[in-house]
Design a protein around this motif. Sequence first.
Motif, short mmCIF file in Angstrom:
data_model
loop_
_atom_site.label_atom_id
_atom_site.label_comp_id
_atom_site.label_asym_id
_atom_site.label_seq_id
_atom_site.Cartn_x
_atom_site.Cartn_y
_atom_site.Cartn_z
N PRO A 180 0.75 -1.29 0.20
CA PRO A 180 -0.08 0.02 -0.04
C PRO A 180 0.79 1.38 0.04
CG PRO A 180 0.08 -1.19 2.06
CD PRO A 180 0.50 -2.13 1.24
N ALA A 181 0.43 2.14 -0.74
CA ALA A 181 1.03 3.46 -0.73
C ALA A 181 0.77 4.37 0.33
CB ALA A 181 0.50 4.55 -2.23
N ASP A 182 1.21 5.40 0.40
CA ASP A 182 1.05 6.40 1.63
C ASP A 182 -0.30 7.24 1.51
OD1 ASP A 182 3.44 5.75 3.04
OD2 ASP A 182 4.58 7.18 1.89
N THR A 183 -0.81 7.56 0.39
CA THR A 183 -1.93 8.38 0.43
C THR A 183 -2.59 7.81 -1.02
OG1 THR A 183 -0.71 9.99 -1.07
CG2 THR A 183 -0.87 10.34 1.49
N ILE A 184 -3.82 8.32 -0.97
CA ILE A 184 -4.60 7.96 -2.47
C ILE A 184 -4.16 8.96 -3.52
CG2 ILE A 184 -6.96 8.36 -3.44
CD1 ILE A 184 -6.66 6.17 -1.12
N ASN A 185 -4.19 8.16 -4.77
CA ASN A 185 -3.80 9.24 -5.94
C ASN A 185 -4.80 10.29 -6.04
OD1 ASN A 185 -3.81 9.99 -8.52
ND2 ASN A 185 -3.14 8.15 -9.20
N PRO A 186 -4.15 11.64 -5.95
CA PRO A 186 -4.85 12.74 -6.02
C PRO A 186 -5.65 12.91 -7.45
CG PRO A 186 -2.67 13.40 -6.37
CD PRO A 186 -2.61 11.78 -5.91
N ALA A 187 -5.35 12.34 -8.49
CA ALA A 187 -6.18 12.33 -9.70
C ALA A 187 -7.25 11.60 -9.54
CB ALA A 187 -5.16 12.01 -11.11
N VAL A 188 -6.98 10.40 -9.01
CA VAL A 188 -8.07 9.49 -8.69
C VAL A 188 -9.33 10.23 -7.78
CG1 VAL A 188 -8.80 7.29 -7.57
CG2 VAL A 188 -6.94 7.24 -9.11
N ARG A 189 -8.69 10.93 -6.84
CA ARG A 189 -9.83 11.40 -5.81
C ARG A 189 -10.47 12.48 -6.76
NH1 ARG A 189 -6.25 12.55 -2.28
NH2 ARG A 189 -5.80 14.65 -2.92
N GLU A 190 -9.76 13.29 -7.44
CA GLU A 190 -10.42 14.44 -8.19
C GLU A 190 -11.52 13.55 -9.54
OE1 GLU A 190 -9.09 18.00 -11.35
OE2 GLU A 190 -7.74 16.98 -10.22
N ALA A 191 -11.00 12.80 -9.73
CA ALA A 191 -12.00 12.06 -10.92
C ALA A 191 -13.35 11.54 -10.09
CB ALA A 191 -11.37 11.02 -11.70
N LEU A 192 -13.20 11.02 -9.06
CA LEU A 192 -14.27 10.39 -8.19
C LEU A 192 -15.36 11.92 -7.52
CD1 LEU A 192 -12.96 7.23 -6.39
CD2 LEU A 192 -14.58 7.42 -8.20
N GLU A 194 -15.95 14.15 -9.31
CA GLU A 194 -16.78 14.70 -10.33
C GLU A 194 -18.19 13.90 -10.39
OE1 GLU A 194 -13.23 15.97 -13.47
OE2 GLU A 194 -14.24 14.21 -13.81
N GLU A 195 -18.10 12.89 -9.82
CA GLU A 195 -19.12 11.78 -9.75
C GLU A 195 -19.83 11.99 -8.30
OE1 GLU A 195 -19.73 8.18 -12.32
OE2 GLU A 195 -19.62 10.52 -12.79
N GLY A 196 -19.56 12.98 -7.60
CA GLY A 196 -20.12 13.12 -6.38
C GLY A 196 -19.63 12.48 -5.12
N ILE A 197 -18.38 11.37 -5.64
CA ILE A 197 -18.12 10.55 -4.65
C ILE A 197 -16.48 10.96 -3.91
CG2 ILE A 197 -17.11 8.37 -4.36
CD1 ILE A 197 -18.81 7.36 -6.58
N ASP A 198 -16.67 11.20 -2.57
CA ASP A 198 -15.36 11.89 -2.05
C ASP A 198 -14.76 10.76 -1.28
OD1 ASP A 198 -13.59 13.30 -0.46
OD2 ASP A 198 -14.78 14.37 0.57
N ILE A 199 -13.52 10.30 -1.62
CA ILE A 199 -12.83 9.36 -0.84
C ILE A 199 -11.62 9.87 -0.19
CG2 ILE A 199 -13.26 7.45 -2.56
CD1 ILE A 199 -10.47 7.79 -3.66
N SER A 200 -11.58 11.08 0.18
CA SER A 200 -10.57 12.03 0.72
C SER A 200 -10.04 11.39 2.10
CB SER A 200 -10.49 13.47 1.11
OG SER A 200 -12.02 13.58 1.65
N ALA A 201 -11.32 10.63 2.86
CA ALA A 201 -10.97 10.09 4.34
C ALA A 201 -10.40 8.61 4.05
CB ALA A 201 -12.29 10.12 4.86
N ALA A 250 -6.59 11.37 -18.02
CA ALA A 250 -6.16 10.23 -18.29
C ALA A 250 -6.96 9.14 -17.45
CB ALA A 250 -4.80 9.90 -18.20
N VAL A 251 -7.15 9.72 -16.28
CA VAL A 251 -7.85 8.99 -15.13
C VAL A 251 -9.47 8.71 -15.45
CG1 VAL A 251 -8.77 8.60 -12.67
CG2 VAL A 251 -6.23 9.16 -13.58
N ARG A 252 -10.05 9.47 -15.93
CA ARG A 252 -11.40 9.48 -16.23
C ARG A 252 -11.74 7.97 -17.27
NH1 ARG A 252 -11.03 15.27 -17.71
NH2 ARG A 252 -11.60 16.20 -15.65
#
Length: 280
Positions: A180-192, A194-201, A250-252
């Motif tokens: 496992p990485a230390d943090t979530i991929n920020p581009a993945v977080r941003e792409a989600l 856009e769908e109204g899904i927040d995975i920042s936690a 590229a993530v979309r």
Amino acid sequence: MTTDRPTVLFVCVSNGGKSQMAEALMRAHVGDAVAIHSAGTRPKGTINAESAASVGRAGASMAAATSKPIDPELLRTADRVIILGGDAQVDPVEGMRAEIERWETDEPSVRGVEGDERMDLIRDDIRARVEQLATELGVEPRPSVLFVCVHNAGRSQMGAAYTHHLSGGRVEVRSAGSAPADTINPAVREALLEEGIDISAETPKVLTNEAVEASDVVITMGCGDTCPYYPGKTYLDWVLDDPAGQGVDAVRPIRDDIKRRVGELLTELGVEVQPVPADR
């Protein structure tokens, strides 16, 4: 009671360990089909970190847990009131619906077992009792799905997020990675987002045997990860591009491919697909 769902109250002394484990494990098993509560006879206000870590290794979560005292009205109206361990004492209240039960849970320390192994044995004992309780209440367990990629920072996080939201919480979801990485991929977080899904936690988590064993469907995401084999599980491999190091443009397409696959998976599981939050 004001709901037709059965209500369960788990009790221990501090409401920081065993009763919280039971609440988390039952919620993971049946979701919102049961109104699940826990409390303590002498709550400490803190959660046992070893208990939370053990539950996490099994793919459940105590992240939102808070130690609290018994609510007399909840004690009166609950369908099942269960004390975990031999220390807590609960006096009945007038008009109580349930008989007070006691689970004499396993205590591996009397056999010289300590540390994580001790806590995992306690967890497994509680989990088996919780699953039996659900059967007694006539509640079907939710299907459970585990998504795995190496870093648990991109593809598996998107798979888990979509499964949770598109199922309306009707599927138990886990995600993990072998490194496992230390943090979530920020581009993945941003792409989600856009769908109204927040995975920042969310935080990347390590893959454990317990998480695989507790899941009905295990999905690797084209990243070379291998999972322990347990009979009766469904193993799938979704070949997907890697979002690591990519921008949101590229993530979309990867996101949309995962969304489509999750929708198909839910249909196969007999779960009605719900719209994402942005479309509601």
